[in-house]
Scaffold this motif. Structure first.
Motif, short mmCIF file in Angstrom:
data_model
loop_
_atom_site.label_atom_id
_atom_site.label_comp_id
_atom_site.label_asym_id
_atom_site.label_seq_id
_atom_site.Cartn_x
_atom_site.Cartn_y
_atom_site.Cartn_z
N ILE A 43 0.82 -1.22 0.00
CA ILE A 43 0.00 0.00 0.00
C ILE A 43 0.85 1.26 0.00
CG2 ILE A 43 -1.64 1.33 1.36
CD1 ILE A 43 -3.01 -1.28 2.12
N TYR B 92 2.45 1.83 -3.52
CA TYR B 92 1.53 2.32 -4.53
C TYR B 92 1.17 3.80 -4.29
CZ TYR B 92 0.65 -2.11 -6.88
OH TYR B 92 0.78 -3.25 -7.63
N ASP B 93 1.14 4.19 -3.02
CA ASP B 93 0.82 5.59 -2.72
C ASP B 93 1.89 6.54 -3.27
OD1 ASP B 93 -1.47 4.81 -1.44
OD2 ASP B 93 -0.60 4.84 0.57
N LYS B 94 3.13 6.04 -3.36
CA LYS B 94 4.22 6.88 -3.85
C LYS B 94 4.43 6.74 -5.36
CE LYS B 94 6.74 6.56 0.54
NZ LYS B 94 8.00 6.13 1.21
N ASN C 173 -1.74 7.17 -10.74
CA ASN C 173 -2.80 7.38 -9.73
C ASN C 173 -3.52 6.07 -9.46
OD1 ASN C 173 -4.61 8.55 -7.99
ND2 ASN C 173 -5.91 9.38 -9.62
N VAL D 285 -4.66 3.46 -6.24
CA VAL D 285 -4.84 3.31 -4.79
C VAL D 285 -5.17 1.86 -4.49
CG1 VAL D 285 -6.14 4.06 -2.77
CG2 VAL D 285 -5.64 5.69 -4.61
N SER E 153 -6.30 -0.92 -1.50
CA SER E 153 -6.87 -1.12 -0.17
C SER E 153 -7.04 -2.62 0.05
CB SER E 153 -8.23 -0.42 -0.04
OG SER E 153 -9.16 -0.95 -0.98
N ASN F 201 -8.01 0.78 -7.02
CA ASN F 201 -8.75 1.89 -7.61
C ASN F 201 -7.80 2.71 -8.49
OD1 ASN F 201 -10.70 0.96 -5.89
ND2 ASN F 201 -10.49 2.63 -4.41
N GLY F 202 -8.23 2.93 -9.73
CA GLY F 202 -7.34 3.69 -10.60
C GLY F 202 -7.97 3.96 -11.96
#
Length: 401
Positions: free
Chosen positions: A350, A353-355, A359, A361, A363, A383-384
């Protein structure tokens, strides 16, 4: 012998009834006489050869010459036809040998103990008869592309997840289907569905985004729609008519249609559709598949999860939610029961992927399977952008909604 007369034309149909044989013989003699007259009209008359012959003898000689020429031509045609048939048989065998490794590669990524199950299939004489039927059908087929289609279907016989009875039915069904029909069936099967009880985009069940209506709009305007319906690959149903609504036609893919597509998976995956599948349209601003897969290859974990989720033993439910007007991003969701190995891995991914520049995300959470069941499921969600996630969704054969 039956005769049908029409202005300016004569239609003659020969019968196998012995009572018609005298008439057939007379007709053949007339044809031979006409052939002799043609030969006589084109030959240069030789005084030294025919000067002492009567008219009957000249006619007999000409007929003998014509028959010898016809016999030689028939022999040459038989030899040429035999060579062509041998070449076509070799070409079909080459197509089959090229398709089998593709079918095996697909099954190896999804089915456990594939070698043992294929060996068990090979011992069934019924399956060998189905293959013989494919061989016979290909041997008499004149269209090259349809012969290739039959080769891929024969390669699909190694799939151990379909019974031999269903494979035999697929073979019988394919006798009436052309490659264009198969690609149209494949496109109809790609139309996004929806979850039970859920209406896409908030439309009523008969709205334009109803998957059954979308398939109907795709199929009913083409010749393949009638062929697929008569073959049993699709089922048409008239719905609506209540609460002030009109009626509409919906199309559903039958189990036979799904079996046909399963047998021809290696064929459809290598062919581009000449039409746009409703619900799977591309925008001009979308990334190309090559650019999207380059980005996906650099993302850790997603490729491994996609590959693992497709194995039958993993029992993973895979869903792909397209963007909505109220939600501009897509969602690729994995619901798994055997999640212990993946929970920690995904939780560690997680922050990575945030970095990431893209875009995307991630979860991951544990949810109750149902209100009454104590067993829990692990849900991993990505999500993307739609032009990025649509490709791993197709790779893992996720249900588009």
């Amino acid at each position: 012998m039956k005769r049908a007369w029409s202005p300016g034309a004569v239609y003659v149909e020969f019968s196998s009834d012995p009572r018609d044989w005298p008439s057939v013989g007379v007709a053949l003699l007339v044809l031979v006489g006409m052939g002799a007259a043609l030969v006589l009209s084109f030959l240069v008359f030789d005084e030294r050869r025919f000067g002492c012959m009567s008219g009957i003898e000249i006619g007999k000689t000409l007929v003998q010459v014509a028959l010898r020429q016809l016999a030689q031509l028939a022999s040459k045609n038989d030899e040429q036809l035999h060579r062509e048939r041998e070449e076509l048989a070799l070409q079909w065998s080459a197509e089959l040998k090229a398709a089998v490794p593709q079918a095996v590669a697909y099954l190896e990524s999804r089915v456990d103990d594939l070698d043992a199950r294929i060996a068990e299939l090979s011992s069934d004489p019924q399956l060998r008869r189905v293959y013989t039927n494919f061989n016979f059908e290909a041997h008499r087929e004149a269209i090259d592309e349809r012969r290739r289609m039959l080769a891929h279907a024969a390669a699909g016989l190694i799939n151990p997840e379909i019974t031999v009875e269903r494979k035999a039915r697929v073979e019988r069904t394919l006798r009436a289907l052309d490659p264009a029909d198969i690609l149209m069936l494949h496109g109809a099967n790609l139309v996004p569905g929806r979850m039970r009880g859920e209406s896409l985009l908030g439309t009523p069940s008969g709205g334009d985004d109803n998957p059954g209506r979308m398939r109907a709009d795709l199929l009913l305007g083409t010749p393949s729609g009638d062929v697929l319906a008569s073959s049993g690959c699709v089922r048409m149903q008239v719905s609506g008519g209540g609460a002030g609504q009109g009626v509409w036609t919906e199309v559903f893919i039958t189990q036979l249609g799904l079996d046909v597509l399963t047998a021809l998976r290696t064929y459809t995956q290598n062919r581009k559709l000449s039409f746009v599948v409703p619900g799977r349209e591309y925008k001009e601003t979308d990334r190309t598949e090559e650019a999207a897969r380059k980005i996906l290859a650099a993302l850790p974990g997603l490729g491994d999860l996609v590959s693992w989720s497709t194995r039958r033993s993993s029992q993973v439910e895979r869903l792909y939610d397209r963007p909505r007007p109220t939600r501009g991003f897509a969602v690729l969701r994995f619901r798994m029961c055997q999640w212990q190995d993946w929970k920690l891995r995904l939780e560690n991914l997680i922050p990575i992927y945030d970095k990431a520049e893209v875009n995307l995300v991630v979860s991951a959470e544990v949810q109750a399977r149902s209100r009454d069941a104590k067993r829990e499921v692990f849900v991993a969600q990505f999500n993307g952008p739609h032009d990025l996630l649509r490709y791993p969704a197709d790779d893992c054969e996720a249900l588009w909604t």
